[in-house]
Design a protein around this motif. Structure first.
Motif, short mmCIF file in Angstrom:
data_model
loop_
_atom_site.label_atom_id
_atom_site.label_comp_id
_atom_site.label_asym_id
_atom_site.label_seq_id
_atom_site.Cartn_x
_atom_site.Cartn_y
_atom_site.Cartn_z
N VAL A 1 0.83 -1.21 0.00
CA VAL A 1 0.00 0.00 0.00
C VAL A 1 0.87 1.26 0.00
N ASN A 2 0.50 2.20 -0.83
CA ASN A 2 1.03 3.56 -0.76
C ASN A 2 -0.08 4.44 -0.18
N PRO A 3 -0.04 4.75 1.12
CA PRO A 3 -1.13 5.53 1.74
C PRO A 3 -1.33 6.89 1.08
N GLY A 4 -0.27 7.44 0.50
CA GLY A 4 -0.36 8.75 -0.13
C GLY A 4 -1.15 8.76 -1.42
N TYR A 5 -1.48 7.58 -1.95
CA TYR A 5 -2.32 7.52 -3.15
C TYR A 5 -3.76 7.95 -2.85
N GLN A 6 -4.12 8.00 -1.54
CA GLN A 6 -5.48 8.39 -1.16
C GLN A 6 -5.40 9.58 -0.19
N PRO A 7 -5.28 10.78 -0.72
CA PRO A 7 -5.08 11.97 0.10
C PRO A 7 -6.12 12.12 1.20
N GLY A 8 -5.64 12.39 2.41
CA GLY A 8 -6.54 12.66 3.54
C GLY A 8 -7.03 11.44 4.28
N ARG A 9 -6.83 10.27 3.73
CA ARG A 9 -7.38 9.06 4.35
C ARG A 9 -6.53 8.58 5.53
N PHE A 10 -5.21 8.79 5.46
CA PHE A 10 -4.30 8.33 6.51
C PHE A 10 -3.43 9.51 6.97
N PRO A 11 -4.03 10.45 7.71
CA PRO A 11 -3.32 11.69 8.03
C PRO A 11 -2.07 11.49 8.89
N ILE A 12 -2.09 10.53 9.81
CA ILE A 12 -0.91 10.33 10.66
C ILE A 12 0.27 9.84 9.83
N ALA A 13 0.04 8.85 9.00
CA ALA A 13 1.11 8.30 8.15
C ALA A 13 1.74 9.37 7.28
N ALA A 14 0.95 10.39 6.94
CA ALA A 14 1.43 11.44 6.05
C ALA A 14 2.59 12.24 6.64
N ALA A 15 2.84 12.14 7.94
CA ALA A 15 3.99 12.82 8.54
C ALA A 15 5.28 12.33 7.91
N GLY A 16 5.32 11.05 7.54
CA GLY A 16 6.51 10.49 6.91
C GLY A 16 6.68 10.91 5.47
N GLN A 17 5.70 11.63 4.95
CA GLN A 17 5.74 12.04 3.55
C GLN A 17 6.00 13.54 3.38
N LEU A 18 6.19 14.23 4.50
CA LEU A 18 6.54 15.64 4.42
C LEU A 18 7.94 15.78 3.82
N PRO A 19 8.21 16.86 3.11
CA PRO A 19 9.56 17.05 2.56
C PRO A 19 10.62 17.19 3.65
N PHE A 20 11.80 16.73 3.34
CA PHE A 20 12.99 16.91 4.19
C PHE A 20 12.82 16.32 5.59
N VAL A 21 12.28 15.10 5.67
CA VAL A 21 12.13 14.40 6.96
C VAL A 21 13.22 13.35 7.13
N PHE A 22 13.40 12.50 6.12
CA PHE A 22 14.33 11.37 6.21
C PHE A 22 15.59 11.63 5.37
N SER A 23 16.71 11.22 5.91
CA SER A 23 17.97 11.35 5.17
C SER A 23 18.45 10.03 4.61
N ASP A 24 17.90 8.92 5.10
CA ASP A 24 18.45 7.61 4.79
C ASP A 24 17.32 6.57 4.74
N GLY A 25 17.31 5.74 3.71
CA GLY A 25 16.23 4.78 3.53
C GLY A 25 16.22 3.66 4.56
N LYS A 26 17.38 3.11 4.87
CA LYS A 26 17.44 1.97 5.80
C LYS A 26 17.14 2.38 7.23
N LYS A 27 17.80 3.42 7.70
CA LYS A 27 17.54 3.91 9.06
C LYS A 27 16.12 4.47 9.15
#
Length: 341
Positions: free
Chosen positions: A92-118
């Motif tokens: 599942v890509n939760p971002g394919y359904q805007p507004g449905r999974f608001p908490i998960a969307a925190a991980g999709q904000l720009p400039f949050v993660f620097s590294d995929g594995k960590k």
């Protein structure tokens, strides 16, 4: 003596069936795993290895078949497919359904993660606390991100204002909000549909991870590539609740033992490596320009996207969540795994 020995043997024979492996009494369960990426995608063989290990650990009582390439349904529908039992486990890509999974969307904000594995370790630990509320009609197996993606396209984009009037295929809904905020137009297309959208001029730019640019043939229709960890996309593997609940305790334990942080990494690390290697490959490719941002340009981007965080917090509050607490929890988890920017 003989009678005593015979009595012991008979007693042992009576005990053995009850002490045998519980799998021998379990009904066979057939699981359909639906992925919307093609067989060449690293997620497919990694998921097949995960499936094979489930079969082995269950003593063969859980049979798992992996269906790539949207064979069971479209990418946009995969959460509902798990909920409704069209597939038993879905990507599942939760971002394919805007507004449905608001908490998960925190991980999709720009400039949050620097590294995929960590970042995957951090996201998985953090989101497991909130999925029972936000994804309550399925069982979350694990959550993960891909290696940070960037902006690729026909035009060199240096500042947020450069997106004004530009048609962009966003990787997920939060990036879509960013595009709109900067005066661009969003073009909705799933990953497999994206090359065609750019080729036909429906889209000018795309936010995408580096290796997948080659996998989906998008390198043939773009030229410029912004070299910053702009965003990641949150993904989840979700399990149909009825299917899981119908399993025996022993079978449930097998599934639970394959929905761990260790398995999240085993399944997704090959993809992370694949995406990171794509960036190296792109830098060496003739006819393409991989360009960095200056410190001032990056600072302008970070300042410009702040309203997105405010919008995220508002959406979480509207859904009944404590946005400040949830964000603080995310930041603490990012720090724990050294996964933030």
């Amino acid at each position: 003596m003989r009678k005593s020995l015979l009595a012991l043997l008979m007693a042992a024979a009576a005990i053995v069936p009850a002490a045998g492996p519980s799998q021998a009494q379990d009904k066979t369960v057939n699981l359909k795993v639906s992925l919307w990426v093609p067989p060449a995608h690293p997620l497919v063989p990694a998921t097949q290895a995960w499936a094979a290990d489930i079969e082995k650990a269950s003593g063969g009582t859980i049979k798992v078949t992996v269906f790539p390439s949207e064979q069971l349904g479209k990418a946009f529908d995969h959460y509902d497919m798990a909920r409704d039992g069209i597939a038993d486990v879905t990507y599942v890509n939760p971002g394919y359904q805007p507004g449905r999974f608001p908490i998960a969307a925190a991980g999709q904000l720009p400039f949050v993660f620097s590294d995929g594995k960590k970042g995957t370790l951090a996201l998985n630990e953090w989101y497991h606390k909130y999925a029972p509320t936000e994804m309550k009609d399925t069982k979350l197996c694990f959550a993960f991100i891909h290696d940070p993606g960037a902006l690729h396209g026909k035009k060199k984009i240096l500042l947020p204002s450069d997106l004004s009037g530009v048609k962009v295929r966003p990787a997920q809904s939060t990036i879509g909000e960013m595009v709109k905020m900067f005066g661009g137009t969003n073009v909705q297309a799933s990953a497999p549909e994206s090359r065609d959208a750019i080729e036909r001029g429906v889209a000018d730019e795309i936010t995408f991870p580096w290796g997948s640019i080659f996998l989906f043939g998008i390198d043939k229709v773009v030229k410029y590539h912004m070299d910053v960890p702009l965003y990641t996309t949150v993904f989840t593997y979700n399990i149909n609740l009825a299917k899981y609940n119908a399993m025996s305790d022993a079978q449930k334990k097998v599934i639970d033992d394959h929905c761990t942080p260790e398995w999240a990494s085993k399944v997704t690390d090959p993809w992370t490596d694949f995406e990171a290697n794509g960036r190296t490959k792109m830098k060496a490719l003739q006819g393409h320009e991989v360009y960095p941002l200056t410190a001032d340009q990056l600072a302008e981007w970070k300042k410009a996207v702040k309203p997105l965080r405010d919008s995220w917090a508002e959406a979480v509050k509207k859904a009944g969540g404590d946005a400040e607490k949830i964000e603080a929890d995310l930041q603490a988890t990012l720090k724990k795994y050294e996964a933030g920017i």
